[in-house]
Scaffold this motif. Sequence first.
Motif, PDB file in Angstrom:
ATOM      1  N   MET A  93       0.824  -1.206   0.000  1.00 14.97           N
ATOM      2  CA  MET A  93       0.000   0.000   0.000  1.00 14.97           C
ATOM      3  C   MET A  93       0.860   1.260   0.000  1.00 14.97           C
ATOM      4  SD  MET A  93      -3.238  -1.012   2.442  1.00 14.97           S
ATOM      5  CE  MET A  93      -4.283   0.311   1.808  1.00 14.97           C
ATOM      6  N   VAL A  94       2.095   1.146   0.475  1.00 14.32           N
ATOM      7  CA  VAL A  94       3.019   2.277   0.402  1.00 14.32           C
ATOM      8  C   VAL A  94       3.292   2.602  -1.063  1.00 14.32           C
ATOM      9  CG1 VAL A  94       5.370   3.054   0.857  1.00 14.32           C
ATOM     10  CG2 VAL A  94       4.108   1.835   2.620  1.00 14.32           C
ATOM     11  N   VAL A  95       3.501   1.560  -1.867  1.00 22.63           N
ATOM     12  CA  VAL A  95       3.737   1.749  -3.291  1.00 22.63           C
ATOM     13  C   VAL A  95       2.536   2.436  -3.927  1.00 22.63           C
ATOM     14  CG1 VAL A  95       4.147   0.591  -5.493  1.00 22.63           C
ATOM     15  CG2 VAL A  95       5.271  -0.232  -3.422  1.00 22.63           C
ATOM     16  N   GLN A  96       1.336   1.988  -3.569  1.00 25.48           N
ATOM     17  CA  GLN A  96       0.132   2.602  -4.108  1.00 25.48           C
ATOM     18  C   GLN A  96       0.029   4.076  -3.696  1.00 25.48           C
ATOM     19  OE1 GLN A  96      -3.543   0.256  -3.679  1.00 25.48           O
ATOM     20  NE2 GLN A  96      -2.276  -1.474  -3.072  1.00 25.48           N
ATOM     21  N   ALA A  97       0.402   4.368  -2.461  1.00 22.52           N
ATOM     22  CA  ALA A  97       0.334   5.749  -1.980  1.00 22.52           C
ATOM     23  C   ALA A  97       1.328   6.636  -2.722  1.00 22.52           C
ATOM     24  CB  ALA A  97       0.601   5.794  -0.482  1.00 22.52           C
ATOM     25  N   LEU A  98       2.521   6.120  -3.003  1.00 21.80           N
ATOM     26  CA  LEU A  98       3.512   6.882  -3.750  1.00 21.80           C
ATOM     27  C   LEU A  98       3.030   7.133  -5.175  1.00 21.80           C
ATOM     28  CD1 LEU A  98       6.735   5.147  -2.437  1.00 21.80           C
ATOM     29  CD2 LEU A  98       6.029   7.496  -1.979  1.00 21.80           C
ATOM     30  N   ARG A  99       2.378   6.151  -5.749  1.00 21.12           N
ATOM     31  CA  ARG A  99       1.816   6.346  -7.085  1.00 21.12           C
ATOM     32  C   ARG A  99       0.684   7.361  -7.045  1.00 21.12           C
ATOM     33  NH1 ARG A  99       1.057   0.898 -10.505  1.00 21.12           N
ATOM     34  NH2 ARG A  99       0.908   2.488 -12.121  1.00 21.12           N
ATOM     35  N   ALA A 100       0.015   7.467  -5.906  1.00 20.32           N
ATOM     36  CA  ALA A 100      -1.073   8.435  -5.766  1.00 20.32           C
ATOM     37  C   ALA A 100      -0.554   9.849  -5.552  1.00 20.32           C
ATOM     38  CB  ALA A 100      -1.979   8.034  -4.598  1.00 20.32           C
ATOM     39  N   GLY A 101       0.744   9.978  -5.299  1.00 18.73           N
ATOM     40  CA  GLY A 101       1.325  11.313  -5.162  1.00 18.73           C
ATOM     41  C   GLY A 101       1.983  11.616  -3.842  1.00 18.73           C
ATOM     42  N   ALA A 102       2.072  10.635  -2.937  1.00 19.28           N
ATOM     43  CA  ALA A 102       2.755  10.877  -1.663  1.00 19.28           C
ATOM     44  C   ALA A 102       4.227  11.200  -1.917  1.00 19.28           C
ATOM     45  CB  ALA A 102       2.642   9.648  -0.755  1.00 19.28           C
ATOM     46  N   ALA A 103       4.770  12.097  -1.106  1.00 17.01           N
ATOM     47  CA  ALA A 103       6.151  12.535  -1.285  1.00 17.01           C
ATOM     48  C   ALA A 103       7.155  11.570  -0.667  1.00 17.01           C
ATOM     49  CB  ALA A 103       6.337  13.920  -0.685  1.00 17.01           C
ATOM     50  N   GLY A 104       6.690  10.672   0.176  1.00  8.38           N
ATOM     51  CA  GLY A 104       7.583   9.731   0.823  1.00  8.38           C
ATOM     52  C   GLY A 104       6.837   8.957   1.890  1.00  8.38           C
ATOM     53  N   PHE A 105       7.566   8.170   2.659  1.00  7.31           N
ATOM     54  CA  PHE A 105       6.915   7.439   3.740  1.00  7.31           C
ATOM     55  C   PHE A 105       7.837   7.342   4.940  1.00  7.31           C
ATOM     56  CE2 PHE A 105       9.216   3.824   1.925  1.00  7.31           C
ATOM     57  CZ  PHE A 105       9.562   3.092   3.056  1.00  7.31           C
ATOM     58  N   LEU A 106       7.210   7.120   6.097  1.00  5.44           N
ATOM     59  CA  LEU A 106       7.932   6.918   7.344  1.00  5.44           C
ATOM     60  C   LEU A 106       7.367   5.714   8.062  1.00  5.44           C
ATOM     61  CD1 LEU A 106       8.051  10.547   8.819  1.00  5.44           C
ATOM     62  CD2 LEU A 106       9.988   9.280   7.878  1.00  5.44           C
ATOM     63  N   LEU A 107       8.234   4.971   8.709  1.00  4.38           N
ATOM     64  CA  LEU A 107       7.761   3.907   9.586  1.00  4.38           C
ATOM     65  C   LEU A 107       7.235   4.533  10.873  1.00  4.38           C
ATOM     66  CD1 LEU A 107      10.613   1.260   9.196  1.00  4.38           C
ATOM     67  CD2 LEU A 107       8.400   1.326   8.038  1.00  4.38           C
ATOM     68  N   LYS A 108       6.232   3.909  11.460  1.00  4.21           N
ATOM     69  CA  LYS A 108       5.623   4.486  12.655  1.00  4.21           C
ATOM     70  C   LYS A 108       6.558   4.454  13.859  1.00  4.21           C
ATOM     71  CE  LYS A 108       0.730   4.159  11.606  1.00  4.21           C
ATOM     72  NZ  LYS A 108      -0.609   3.743  12.074  1.00  4.21           N
ATOM     73  N   ASP A 109       7.608   3.642  13.780  1.00  2.36           N
ATOM     74  CA  ASP A 109       8.572   3.616  14.890  1.00  2.36           C
ATOM     75  C   ASP A 109       9.806   4.471  14.592  1.00  2.36           C
ATOM     76  OD1 ASP A 109       9.776   2.073  12.962  1.00  2.36           O
ATOM     77  OD2 ASP A 109      10.099   0.308  14.224  1.00  2.36           O
ATOM     78  N   THR A 110       9.675   5.388  13.633  1.00  6.49           N
ATOM     79  CA  THR A 110      10.778   6.300  13.325  1.00  6.49           C
ATOM     80  C   THR A 110      11.140   7.117  14.567  1.00  6.49           C
ATOM     81  OG1 THR A 110      10.122   6.500  11.010  1.00  6.49           O
ATOM     82  CG2 THR A 110      11.484   8.269  11.903  1.00  6.49           C
ATOM     83  N   PRO A 111      12.423   7.227  14.912  1.00  6.73           N
ATOM     84  CA  PRO A 111      12.838   8.024  16.072  1.00  6.73           C
ATOM     85  C   PRO A 111      12.378   9.477  15.931  1.00  6.73           C
ATOM     86  CG  PRO A 111      14.650   6.643  15.315  1.00  6.73           C
ATOM     87  CD  PRO A 111      13.574   6.541  14.280  1.00  6.73           C
ATOM     88  N   PRO A 112      12.056  10.118  17.038  1.00  5.24           N
ATOM     89  CA  PRO A 112      11.546  11.495  16.993  1.00  5.24           C
ATOM     90  C   PRO A 112      12.393  12.468  16.192  1.00  5.24           C
ATOM     91  CG  PRO A 112      11.258  10.591  19.195  1.00  5.24           C
ATOM     92  CD  PRO A 112      12.058   9.581  18.422  1.00  5.24           C
ATOM     93  N   ASP A 113      13.719  12.409  16.353  1.00  4.31           N
ATOM     94  CA  ASP A 113      14.559  13.365  15.631  1.00  4.31           C
ATOM     95  C   ASP A 113      14.481  13.156  14.125  1.00  4.31           C
ATOM     96  OD1 ASP A 113      15.879  10.903  15.915  1.00  4.31           O
ATOM     97  OD2 ASP A 113      17.869  11.816  15.858  1.00  4.31           O
ATOM     98  N   ARG A 114      14.364  11.901  13.700  1.00  4.54           N
ATOM     99  CA  ARG A 114      14.259  11.619  12.270  1.00  4.54           C
ATOM    100  C   ARG A 114      12.881  11.999  11.737  1.00  4.54           C
ATOM    101  NH1 ARG A 114      16.219   5.785  10.676  1.00  4.54           N
ATOM    102  NH2 ARG A 114      15.685   6.674   8.648  1.00  4.54           N
ATOM    103  N   LEU A 115      11.867  11.866  12.573  1.00  5.56           N
ATOM    104  CA  LEU A 115      10.519  12.280  12.173  1.00  5.56           C
ATOM    105  C   LEU A 115      10.493  13.777  11.901  1.00  5.56           C
ATOM    106  CD1 LEU A 115       7.422  11.845  11.881  1.00  5.56           C
ATOM    107  CD2 LEU A 115       7.263  12.206  14.349  1.00  5.56           C
ATOM    108  N   VAL A 116      11.049  14.550  12.824  1.00  3.18           N
ATOM    109  CA  VAL A 116      11.085  16.005  12.654  1.00  3.18           C
ATOM    110  C   VAL A 116      11.919  16.371  11.434  1.00  3.18           C
ATOM    111  CG1 VAL A 116      11.834  18.178  13.678  1.00  3.18           C
ATOM    112  CG2 VAL A 116      10.713  16.457  15.105  1.00  3.18           C
ATOM    113  N   ALA A 117      13.041  15.681  11.247  1.00  4.10           N
ATOM    114  CA  ALA A 117      13.900  15.955  10.093  1.00  4.10           C
ATOM    115  C   ALA A 117      13.168  15.667   8.786  1.00  4.10           C
ATOM    116  CB  ALA A 117      15.179  15.120  10.172  1.00  4.10           C
ATOM    117  N   ALA A 118      12.369  14.600   8.776  1.00  4.65           N
ATOM    118  CA  ALA A 118      11.612  14.248   7.573  1.00  4.65           C
ATOM    119  C   ALA A 118      10.553  15.300   7.267  1.00  4.65           C
ATOM    120  CB  ALA A 118      10.954  12.884   7.751  1.00  4.65           C
ATOM    121  N   VAL A 119       9.916  15.831   8.300  1.00  5.30           N
ATOM    122  CA  VAL A 119       8.921  16.880   8.102  1.00  5.30           C
ATOM    123  C   VAL A 119       9.591  18.127   7.539  1.00  5.30           C
ATOM    124  CG1 VAL A 119       7.391  18.488   9.315  1.00  5.30           C
ATOM    125  CG2 VAL A 119       7.280  16.045   9.817  1.00  5.30           C
TER     126      VAL A 119
END
Length: 226
Positions: A93-119
């Motif tokens: 479904m990540v692949v489908q979301a990227l095809r729909a136009g999502a700019a990227g993806f994050l795992l829900k267990d991404t460390p806080p600092d990496r989450l903020v960096a991704a935003v």
Amino acid sequence: MTESISVVVVDDDALVRAGLGLILGGAPEVRVVGDAGDGDDGVALVRRERPDVVLMDIRMPRVDGIEATRQIVALEGGTSRVIVLTTFDTDDMVVQALRAGAAGFLLKDTPPDRLVAAVRAAAAGEPTLSPSVTAQLIERVSGSGRAAADDAGRRAARRRLGTLTDREREVAVVLARGLSNAEIAAELYLGVPTVKTHVSRILDKLGAANRVQAAIAVHDAGGASS
């Protein structure tokens, strides 16, 4: 003073929404301007708030994250960049979301600092996928639903690539490897603002909602040799 980044969080789990809100709220330049529990409400919220970034769960009731992403990307005058949230990086479904136009993806267990960096990266128009992940996803997306070697698809991709200038094509080929603007600038001996301008024009000419879609177009066209 750093310009603030507005964020909307869409997830059907209230605890996840609260947790993401706390993490993002700890970054001085990030403002969570709202959250929603399903895709339908999420699209309505994005339409109202016009955030810079949307953190979007995939599996939700009523309207899932894929359809919500598609609707957000299609909003007239919309500039919100969608990052999908997933539990497994192999989720189809990540692949489908990227095809729909999502700019990227994050795992829900991404460390806080990496989450903020991704935003921050998404708000700046930078990729939120590593080069290795980008390569894997391009291969999967190109082979999902149609053969990458399909003649009609390849000809169409080559026509789109043919609208680029020589320099834009050079940037596009490097972009297709998943590099950031700064990395592209270093490799091609260009200034970062110049790269940003080229990337913007590339996305526009290729009709791509994001860098992943542009990379797929380059891949389908056979790279710079078209």
